[in-house]
Design an enzyme around this catalytic site. Structure first.
Site, PDB file in Angstrom:
ATOM      1  N   CYS A 357       0.817  -1.226   0.000  1.00 51.86           N
ATOM      2  CA  CYS A 357       0.000   0.000   0.000  1.00 51.86           C
ATOM      3  C   CYS A 357       0.847   1.271   0.000  1.00 51.86           C
ATOM      4  O   CYS A 357       0.342   2.333  -0.361  1.00 51.86           O
ATOM      5  CB  CYS A 357      -0.890   0.048   1.220  1.00 51.86           C
TER       6      CYS A 357
HETATM    7  O1  KQY Z   1      -4.232   1.078   0.855  1.00 48.99           O
HETATM    8  C1  KQY Z   1      -4.444   1.115   2.020  1.00 48.99           C
HETATM    9  N1  KQY Z   1      -4.520   0.004   2.692  1.00 48.99           N
HETATM   10  C2  KQY Z   1      -4.624   2.413   2.676  1.00 48.99           C
HETATM   11  C3  KQY Z   1      -5.412   2.416   3.922  1.00 48.99           C
HETATM   12  C4  KQY Z   1      -5.595   3.812   4.412  1.00 48.99           C
HETATM   13  C5  KQY Z   1      -6.061   3.864   5.777  1.00 48.99           C
HETATM   14  C6  KQY Z   1      -6.167   5.252   6.302  1.00 48.99           C
HETATM   15  N2  KQY Z   1      -6.044   5.231   7.702  1.00 48.99           N
END
Ligand code: KQY
Length: 364
Positions: A357
């Protein structure tokens, strides 16, 4: 940098390469917001730096840092890593750095999707998200790549995976969520993915990882390891709500074929036992008015599938638990040509995602 609005990548001969194809480099963003990262983000920045260093062993890494963190980023990141000052609302490069596509001549272009913090005012995770939403264009400008404008379609990079040979993979829970493109039918969403990523088949897994606040991005549950083969996050614990979710994905994957007509080989990658927030970690998070926050005992969306494939390595998360080693061995077996580097990533997980991510590859 040209902003392209009149044509789409597939029509122009561009396709999204798979992550296991060669990279020119990787984009990351330095974390700083204190409601996402505990105790002002100190530990998260060290974890991001470890990820950047591991990726930089085999490809060029560019880290975007906001004004407040620029000096620190430049000081603690190795000198071969490029640091650029760029504002953002948070640090999820996978989701709002450009998705890159490539043509047969080797030209690279970006795609600038719309971003609304994983669900906008319906079930998004913070407000505002305006700086994040500008990053794809700013990065294409920096990297001197033309960019397709598709801001009328909400999509995060973590919600798609491709095999580079015409197959895409998404989850229904995310792509059909009310906070993204509720005006579009499933077929219209699928057609958009086909036109922009140059796909002939889209695989729709029913769901992702239990409690994943992105509406269950595909990159936390399943990933291609090569054309025709995927790893799937798995648990044998039938008392865990994740069991039914992983099983539903397995059953789906067992009855579909990919764009080349292959039946997929599915490798199970066991999850760690539930990883939960401690009271001490919760105390370290600032609040954000009207936005969700974490509570002690809350289960985090921990998964070993959230790894990054760099030119020379697999950079995967570890959680400081006994299950880490078995997961490392499985991935090492699936990627014999790339040494697996496991990084203690609890401080990334607390933010709501993991190594995949926070990274975005730029194809060669
Ligand atoms: O891609 C992702 N897992 C991003 C998650 C964002 C969470 C914001 N607190």
């Amino acid at each position: 940098m040209k902003i392209i609005k009149e044509s789409v990548p597939a029509a122009d001969g561009f396709r999204m390469p798979a992550e296991f194809e060669p990279h020119e480099g990787c984009i990351m963003i330095f974390p700083e917001r204190p409601d996402s990262w505990q105790y002002g983000g100190y530990a998260a920045r060290r974890a991001f730096a470890a990820v950047a260093e591991a990726i930089a062993r085999s490809e060029k890494v560019t880290v975007c840092a906001g004004e407040a963190q620029y000096d620190n980023a430049r000081a603690i990141l190795p000198e071969q890593i490029r640091v650029v000052e760029m504002s953002s609302n948070d640090a999820w490069a996978r989701d709002y750095a450009p998705t890159f596509v490539k043509n047969a001549k080797g030209e690279i272009r970006g795609i600038d999707w719309g971003f609304n913090a994983w669900g906008g005012l319906v079930d998004g995770l913070y407000f505002p998200w305006d700086k994040d939403n500008k990053m794809a264009r700013k990065l294409c400008d920096l990297l001197e790549k033309d960019v397709y404008c598709k801001r009328d379609f909400i999509l995060e990079g973590g919600s798609i995976h491709v095999d580079g040979e015409g197959t895409g993979m998404v989850t229904e829970s995310c792509l059909l969520s009310r906070g993204r493109n509720p005006q579009m039918t499933r077929d219209e969403i699928e057609d958009t993915l086909k036109e922009y990523l140059n796909l002939s088949r889209v695989l729709w897994l029913p769901c992702g990882i239990y409690g994943d606040e992105t509406n269950e991005h595909v990159d936390n549950i399943c990933a291609f390891v090569k054309p025709g083969e995927v790893v799937l996050a798995w648990t044998e614990d039938q008392g865990d709500p994740q069991y039914a979710m992983s099983k539903a994905c397995l059953e789906y994957l067992e009855q579909v074929t990919d764009a080349a007509g292959r039946q997929l080989k599915v490798h199970k990658l066991p999850l760690p036992k539930p990883v939960t927030m401690t009271a001490e970690e919760c105390r370290g998070l600032d609040g954000c008015w009207d936005e969700p926050t974490r509570s002690p005992g809350e289960r985090l969306a921990a998964s070993y599938v959230n790894f990054y494939i760099s030119n020379g390595n697999i950079v995967m998360p570890g959680f400081g638990v006994p299950e880490d080693e078995a997961a490392r061995e499985i991935l090492q077996g699936l990627f014999p040509e790339r040494e697996v580097i496991q990084i203690y990533a609890r401080d990334i997980l607390i933010g709501g995602g993991n190594i995949h991510c926070i990274t975005q590859q730029i194809p060669v």
